[in-house]
Scaffold this motif. Structure first.
Motif, short mmCIF file in Angstrom:
data_model
loop_
_atom_site.label_atom_id
_atom_site.label_comp_id
_atom_site.label_asym_id
_atom_site.label_seq_id
_atom_site.Cartn_x
_atom_site.Cartn_y
_atom_site.Cartn_z
N ARG A 105 0.82 -1.21 0.00
CA ARG A 105 0.00 0.00 0.00
C ARG A 105 0.86 1.26 0.00
O ARG A 105 0.57 2.22 -0.71
CB ARG A 105 -0.94 0.01 1.21
CG ARG A 105 -2.30 -0.53 0.88
CD ARG A 105 -3.27 -0.31 2.01
NE ARG A 105 -3.18 -1.53 2.83
CZ ARG A 105 -3.23 -1.55 4.14
NH1 ARG A 105 -3.38 -0.46 4.83
NH2 ARG A 105 -3.14 -2.70 4.79
N ALA A 108 2.28 1.75 -3.40
CA ALA A 108 1.27 2.24 -4.34
C ALA A 108 0.98 3.72 -4.09
O ALA A 108 0.79 4.49 -5.05
CB ALA A 108 -0.02 1.42 -4.19
N GLN A 109 0.96 4.14 -2.85
CA GLN A 109 0.75 5.55 -2.54
C GLN A 109 1.92 6.40 -3.02
O GLN A 109 1.75 7.51 -3.49
CB GLN A 109 0.55 5.76 -1.05
CG GLN A 109 -0.79 5.29 -0.54
CD GLN A 109 -0.91 5.42 0.98
OE1 GLN A 109 0.06 5.74 1.66
NE2 GLN A 109 -2.09 5.15 1.50
N GLU A 111 3.82 5.75 -5.59
CA GLU A 111 3.73 5.85 -7.05
C GLU A 111 2.63 6.81 -7.47
O GLU A 111 2.75 7.49 -8.48
CB GLU A 111 3.48 4.46 -7.66
CG GLU A 111 4.67 3.54 -7.56
CD GLU A 111 4.34 2.15 -8.07
OE1 GLU A 111 3.25 1.94 -8.63
OE2 GLU A 111 5.21 1.27 -7.92
N ALA A 112 1.55 6.87 -6.68
CA ALA A 112 0.44 7.77 -7.00
C ALA A 112 0.82 9.23 -6.76
O ALA A 112 0.28 10.12 -7.40
CB ALA A 112 -0.79 7.41 -6.18
N GLN A 113 1.74 9.47 -5.84
CA GLN A 113 2.18 10.84 -5.52
C GLN A 113 3.66 10.95 -5.86
O GLN A 113 4.53 10.86 -4.98
CB GLN A 113 1.95 11.13 -4.05
CG GLN A 113 0.52 11.00 -3.61
CD GLN A 113 0.39 11.08 -2.10
OE1 GLN A 113 1.36 11.14 -1.38
NE2 GLN A 113 -0.86 11.09 -1.63
N PRO A 114 4.00 11.16 -7.14
CA PRO A 114 5.41 11.16 -7.52
C PRO A 114 6.25 12.27 -6.89
O PRO A 114 7.44 12.14 -6.70
CB PRO A 114 5.38 11.28 -9.04
CG PRO A 114 4.02 11.77 -9.39
CD PRO A 114 3.12 11.41 -8.25
#
Length: 116
Positions: A105, A108-109, A111-114
């Motif tokens: 998780r 994934a977070q 990667e979602a907030q580069p």
């Protein structure tokens, strides 16, 4: 999960070795028998520590736990130690999977907030 399970298995390596030293004092068992059985158990614990995350690794770990508990018929204290290590094995698998989920998780977070 891998780190927790591998640590448990390496701890079992030492416990199996010490149980072999205790079992050597039995007049009913030959040294060859004791060290063959203990050697296989010790080798299996080391090999399993490297393949925990592979298919069947956890199941083989459970088989080792059952063998460790059953070794109590030769060295009675192994009933207690076997149950303790079976509990540690369960905790390592259970909480190790939870830790892996949290790490996934977080990744994934990230990667979602580069920019973070």
């Amino acid at each position: 999960m891998r780190m927790l399970c591998a640590s448990t298995l390496i701890g079992e390596f030492f416990v199996i070795g010490f149980a072999g030293l205790v079992a050597m004092k039995s007049d009913d068992l030959s040294m060859t028998t004791v060290w063959t059985v203990c050697g296989v158990g010790m080798l299996l614990s080391v090999l399993l520590s490297g393949m925990v995350t592979r298919p069947g690794g956890v199941q083989l770990g459970w088989a080792l736990q059952i063998g460790l508990v059953l070794s109590g018929f030769v060295v009675p204290m192994m009933f207690v130690l076997g149950v303790c290590f079976a509990g540690l094995w369960w905790a390592s698998v259970h909480y190790g999977r939870k830790i892996d989920e949290v790490k996934a998780r977080w990744a994934a977070q990230g990667e979602a907030q580069p920019g973070a």
